[in-house]
Design an enzyme around this catalytic site. Structure first.
Site, PDB file in Angstrom:
ATOM      1  CD  GLU A 198      44.632  33.102  35.254  1.00  0.00           C
ATOM      2  OE1 GLU A 198      45.097  32.570  36.265  1.00  0.00           O
ATOM      3  OE2 GLU A 198      43.548  32.830  34.753  1.00  0.00           O
TER       4      GLU A 198
ATOM      5  CB  CYS B 176      40.483  31.922  33.373  1.00  0.00           C
ATOM      6  SG  CYS B 176      41.134  30.643  34.437  1.00  0.00           S
TER       7      CYS B 176
HETATM    8  P1  NDP Z   1      36.805  41.865  38.582  1.00  0.00           P
HETATM    9  O1  NDP Z   1      38.060  42.266  37.907  1.00  0.00           O
HETATM   10  O2  NDP Z   1      35.784  42.894  38.795  1.00  0.00           O
HETATM   11  O3  NDP Z   1      37.122  41.236  39.986  1.00  0.00           O
HETATM   12  C1  NDP Z   1      38.196  40.343  40.222  1.00  0.00           C
HETATM   13  C2  NDP Z   1      38.720  40.567  41.611  1.00  0.00           C
HETATM   14  O4  NDP Z   1      39.250  41.886  41.719  1.00  0.00           O
HETATM   15  C3  NDP Z   1      37.649  40.475  42.682  1.00  0.00           C
HETATM   16  O5  NDP Z   1      38.215  39.898  43.819  1.00  0.00           O
HETATM   17  C4  NDP Z   1      37.304  41.919  42.924  1.00  0.00           C
HETATM   18  O6  NDP Z   1      36.728  42.147  44.176  1.00  0.00           O
HETATM   19  C5  NDP Z   1      38.649  42.554  42.811  1.00  0.00           C
HETATM   20  N1  NDP Z   1      38.638  43.975  42.494  1.00  0.00           N
HETATM   21  C6  NDP Z   1      37.721  44.667  41.810  1.00  0.00           C
HETATM   22  N2  NDP Z   1      38.097  45.950  41.715  1.00  0.00           N
HETATM   23  C7  NDP Z   1      39.290  46.071  42.357  1.00  0.00           C
HETATM   24  C8  NDP Z   1      40.172  47.156  42.612  1.00  0.00           C
HETATM   25  N3  NDP Z   1      39.932  48.362  42.178  1.00  0.00           N
HETATM   26  N4  NDP Z   1      41.291  46.906  43.293  1.00  0.00           N
HETATM   27  C9  NDP Z   1      41.567  45.680  43.758  1.00  0.00           C
HETATM   28  N5  NDP Z   1      40.752  44.621  43.544  1.00  0.00           N
HETATM   29  C10 NDP Z   1      39.630  44.814  42.848  1.00  0.00           C
HETATM   30  O7  NDP Z   1      36.277  40.672  37.798  1.00  0.00           O
HETATM   31  P2  NDP Z   1      35.017  39.754  38.140  1.00  0.00           P
HETATM   32  O8  NDP Z   1      35.456  38.677  39.053  1.00  0.00           O
HETATM   33  O9  NDP Z   1      33.839  40.564  38.547  1.00  0.00           O
HETATM   34  O10 NDP Z   1      34.755  39.201  36.723  1.00  0.00           O
HETATM   35  C11 NDP Z   1      34.390  40.085  35.700  1.00  0.00           C
HETATM   36  C12 NDP Z   1      34.888  39.573  34.381  1.00  0.00           C
HETATM   37  O11 NDP Z   1      36.270  39.265  34.458  1.00  0.00           O
HETATM   38  C13 NDP Z   1      34.264  38.321  33.910  1.00  0.00           C
HETATM   39  O12 NDP Z   1      33.042  38.528  33.336  1.00  0.00           O
HETATM   40  C14 NDP Z   1      35.299  37.822  32.956  1.00  0.00           C
HETATM   41  O13 NDP Z   1      35.122  38.440  31.716  1.00  0.00           O
HETATM   42  C15 NDP Z   1      36.585  38.262  33.554  1.00  0.00           C
HETATM   43  N6  NDP Z   1      37.264  37.182  34.254  1.00  0.00           N
HETATM   44  C16 NDP Z   1      38.305  36.626  33.624  1.00  0.00           C
HETATM   45  C17 NDP Z   1      38.995  35.605  34.222  1.00  0.00           C
HETATM   46  C18 NDP Z   1      40.164  35.051  33.530  1.00  0.00           C
HETATM   47  O14 NDP Z   1      41.055  34.544  34.167  1.00  0.00           O
HETATM   48  N7  NDP Z   1      40.214  35.087  32.219  1.00  0.00           N
HETATM   49  C19 NDP Z   1      38.618  35.043  35.515  1.00  0.00           C
HETATM   50  C20 NDP Z   1      37.464  35.700  36.091  1.00  0.00           C
HETATM   51  C21 NDP Z   1      36.863  36.754  35.488  1.00  0.00           C
HETATM   52  P3  NDP Z   1      35.145  42.257  44.326  1.00  0.00           P
HETATM   53  O15 NDP Z   1      34.590  40.978  43.880  1.00  0.00           O
HETATM   54  O16 NDP Z   1      34.960  42.502  45.776  1.00  0.00           O
HETATM   55  O17 NDP Z   1      34.740  43.404  43.460  1.00  0.00           O
END
Ligand code: NDP
Length: 678
Positions: free
Chosen positions: A254, A293
């Site tokens: 998602e 989201c």
């Molecule tokens: P990320 O994709 O960076 O992080 C989401 C999750 O993935 C976190 O738990 C993160 O851990 C984890 N993660 C990051 N890198 C990896 C990897 N290589 N392997 C496995 N897990 C990983 O998104 P953010 O939460 O930082 O949000 C960034 C952007 O994402 C927002 O600005 C927005 O644009 C979008 N977003 C969209 C959503 C939606 O549903 N539409 C919801 C939330 C965000 P950790 O935090 O430890 O890095």
């Protein structure tokens, strides 16, 4: 240092870790690190300890554990609210996350009890007859996978994000490893700590990974799944992982979603729908500071209404007080971090290539009780797109930002909405049913959920942005293609559907339900004399026969008032191509059948609460005889009640043995009989 919960113990990394800062003040709240955590051991523990313990429980027992957990979490909400405020969330924002999360668990647990059997296998649809004689059938079933569900959650909903995924996976029999987004993991940790301390979930069914998950996906295999919420970039990275590409790991994503709200062509400035539309846009821009989201990013309006919409939205936004989330009168708190604010500012800058800002300044904001620089505060920003702009359809500003886009016709509106390439949620605000139908059918293929809002539904509407536990959450294409929630659908997504072929007896034994054609057990004891504890699937009563007379039919017609010509007028009934003469009412047949199968004396059968799948198959004429066979099809004890549900297969046949009517009779039967005095 935040702790992870791994293999039955709390683990704390000993390195310095990364600091997690209060979104409003910049103070350090906690540190996070997973250095030294044995991720392989966590997955093994989930599969070998959590999974078997969970799958030893029936769906109803799992639902009861979830319900108890939700109740317990509700008693500790104050602690979670205090921590949630440090993420920049106002009281209202925290409610969406914390109460929303707990409510979701209650709802999924209740659906599990009402719609799943008190068993460990779910039947999908009816048996398919595969041979002439009925000795070879096929039945689809859902079974639990002996794997582990890994959740990778986003920073914006540290509680709801975990609970909305945990509840369906738990019901499905899958142990979970939760990996919260680092930025807000301290809230998730507090919730998991309460769950672990309560002992309400079997050991090994919930583990917590605070910090980097590097290497975790390598440990997963074909019975495991990953449910990811976050950025499209990380989603794409996960899709390329060898465990997903070649190892059979199921990945649900998602990610980005450029959700829209469309104002119908019928809505004028003075219509209540105009106000509803504007209110919806402002709410979605400001709740959680737009870090949702499902938030509305694209405000799609008829060209002629654009100026009015901009003016009305701006007027409302001007009244939004930004500041420390716990301060009196503050409507919008901080973004999750300064880094997140930088991202949103960059997104606004990119949007300005084809849009102009019509409200707010991304770099300047007045704040209450906080420092606008050390805290991640930002003004709401409304833009208006130039004709033909592409950026608003491509860039997701994950903050309090939306863009007004104009359309010329409903087809144009649908085309514009589709340019988002798939979204989680969309709103259609109209009071015209034909506008609603055109837009809904055009938009549905691009959306997971659509809200059609007008004056009639407004008072009870749950709003554009609230995912509901009983409705699908997820969206096609760019939104990730995943599907979470949706009541029992959410549970079944975690289970394996298989077709099982075999004899009716084999399928009955495997499914735990009596299947047409399998053996029946008939004894001297009428099944209505047996308590739930004594009844067994397959117990049967074959009734005596009864001849249906013209008097019976006349009497029934007169008594009930159902004097439809096919039961009362021989000449007219003769002309009926299906009957060719007077026939008995179907309900008369069913009533007579009840008279044939009941055992009338007081006993363990407490009530008849309905009939399912009733079909009248062969007309019954005066002089025909009928006979009924009633067989226990499914027994479902109810938790916390002295009785359970018994579903009976009822088959009525005529003198030639042709089926006249088939249906399921639903009864409530006492668990013990005679009942213990209370
Ligand atoms: P990320 O994709 O960076 O992080 C989401 C999750 O993935 C976190 O738990 C993160 O851990 C984890 N993660 C990051 N890198 C990896 C990897 N290589 N392997 C496995 N897990 C990983 O998104 P953010 O939460 O930082 O949000 C960034 C952007 O994402 C927002 O600005 C927005 O644009 C979008 N977003 C969209 C959503 C939606 O549903 N539409 C919801 C939330 C965000 P950790 O935090 O430890 O890095």
């Amino acid at each position: 240092m935040l702790a992870s919960y791994s293999c039955g113990t709390w683990f704390r990394a000993t390195d310095e870790g990364e600091p997690l800062l209060d979104a409003s003040t910049g103070e350090e709240v906690a540190r996070i690190s997973s250095t030294g955590l044995d991720l392989a051991a966590m997955t093994t523990y989930a599969r070998e300890v959590g999974g078997p313990a969970l799958r030893a429980l029936t769906f109803h027992e799992r639902a009861a554990a979830l319900k108890a957990m939700a109740k317990m979490l509700g008693e500790h909400k104050d602690d979670f609210y205090a921590l949630s405020a440090r993420t920049g969330a106002t009281q209202r924002d925290s409610m969406v996350d914390i109460d929303g999360g707990i409510g979701t668990v209650f709802s999924i647990a209740s659906k599990g009890t009402r719609e799943l059997p008190n068993d460990v296998v779910v039947l999908d649809g009816q048996p398919e007859r595969l041979g002439r004689e009925g000795s070879f059938l096929g039945q689809h079933v859902y079974t639990s996978r002996p794997g582990v569900a890994v959740q990778i959650n986003a920073f914006n909903f540290p509680v709801w994000g975990m609970l909305e995924k945990l509840a369906p996976a738990f019901l499905a029999g899958l142990p979970t490893i939760v990996k919260p987004a680092s930025q807000t993991a301290y809230v998730t940790e507090a919730v998991v700590r309460r769950i672990v301390d309560s002992g309400l979930l079997p050991e090994g069914t919930l583990q917590l990974l605070c910090g980097s998950p590097a290497g975790l996906i390598d440990e997963l295999g074909a019975q495991d799944s990953v449910a990811f919420t976050g950025s499209a970039a990380t989603g794409a990275h996960l899709r390329q992982h060898p465990s997903v590409l070649h190892g059979g790991v199921q990945l649900g994503v998602e990610a980005d979603s450029l959700n829209c709200s469309i104002l119908g062509t019928d809505v004028g400035l003075d219509d209540p729908e105009f106000e509803l539309f504007v209110k919806g846009v402002v709410t979605e821009m400001t709740v959680k500071a737009g870090q949702k989201c499902t938030a509305i990013r694209r405000v799609i309006v008829p060209a002629a209404m654009a100026d009015d919409v901009v003016a009305a939205v701006s007027a409302r936004l001007a009244k939004v007080t930004v500041g420390h989330p716990t301060s009196e009168g503050v409507r919008m708190g901080a973004l999750a971090s300064l880094a997140q604010r930088d991202e949103v500012r960059k997104a606004v800058q990119a949007l300005r290539a084809s849009s102009e800002i019509v409200f707010g300044n991304p770099d300047v904001v007045d704040v209450v009780n906080a420092d606008a620089e050390t805290g991640a505060f930002m003004s709401p920003v409304l833009l208006k797109a130039h004709p033909g702009a592409s950026e608003p359809h491509d860039i997701e500003p994950f903050g309090p930002v939306a863009t007004v886009i104009t359309y010329d016709s409903l087809d144009d509106a649908i085309r514009l909405a589709a340019r988002g390439q798939g979204s989680l949620a969309g709103s259609i605000v109209t009071h015209d049913p034909s506008v609603a139908r055109t837009l809904a059918l055009g938009l549905a293929p691009w959306h997971g959920r659509l809200l059609v809002l007008d004056r009639t539904s407004a008072a009870e509407s749950t709003g554009h942005g609230s995912p509901l536990p009983v409705l699908v959450h997820g969206g096609p294409g760019r939104a990730g293609g995943g599907e979470e929630l949706g009541g029992v659908r959410a549970v079944l997504h975690h289970m394996q559907r298989s077709a099982i072929q075999g004899s009716p007896d084999m399928l009955s034994a495997i499914s735990g339900q009596w299947i047409t054609g399998s053996s029946r057990t008939e004894t001297d004891v009428h099944p209505f004399r047996k308590s739930l504890a004594e009844l067994a699937v397959g117990d049967t009563i074959s009734s005596a026969t009864r001849t249906v007379t013209l008097d019976d039919i006349d009497h029934f017609a007169e008594f009930t008032g159902d004097t439809f010509y096919a039961h009362t007028d021989e000449a007219a009934a003769q002309q009926n191509p299906l009957f060719g003469g007077i026939v008995a009412h179907g309900y008369l047949v069913v009533s007579l059948a009840a008279g044939l199968f009941v055992d009338p004396d007081p006993g363990p059968v407490l009530a008849n609460f309905g009939v399912d799948r009733l079909r009248f198959l062969t007309p019954v004429k005066a002089g025909d005889s009928i006979q009924v066979t009633l067989t226990v099809k499914q027994i479902t004890p109810r938790t916390n009640a002295d009785y359970g549900e018994v579903r009976w297969d009822a088959t009525v046949v005529n003198g030639s043995g042709d089926p006249v009517a088939t249906y399921d009779v639903l009864t409530l039967v006492a668990k013990q009989w005679p009942q213990e005095p209370s």
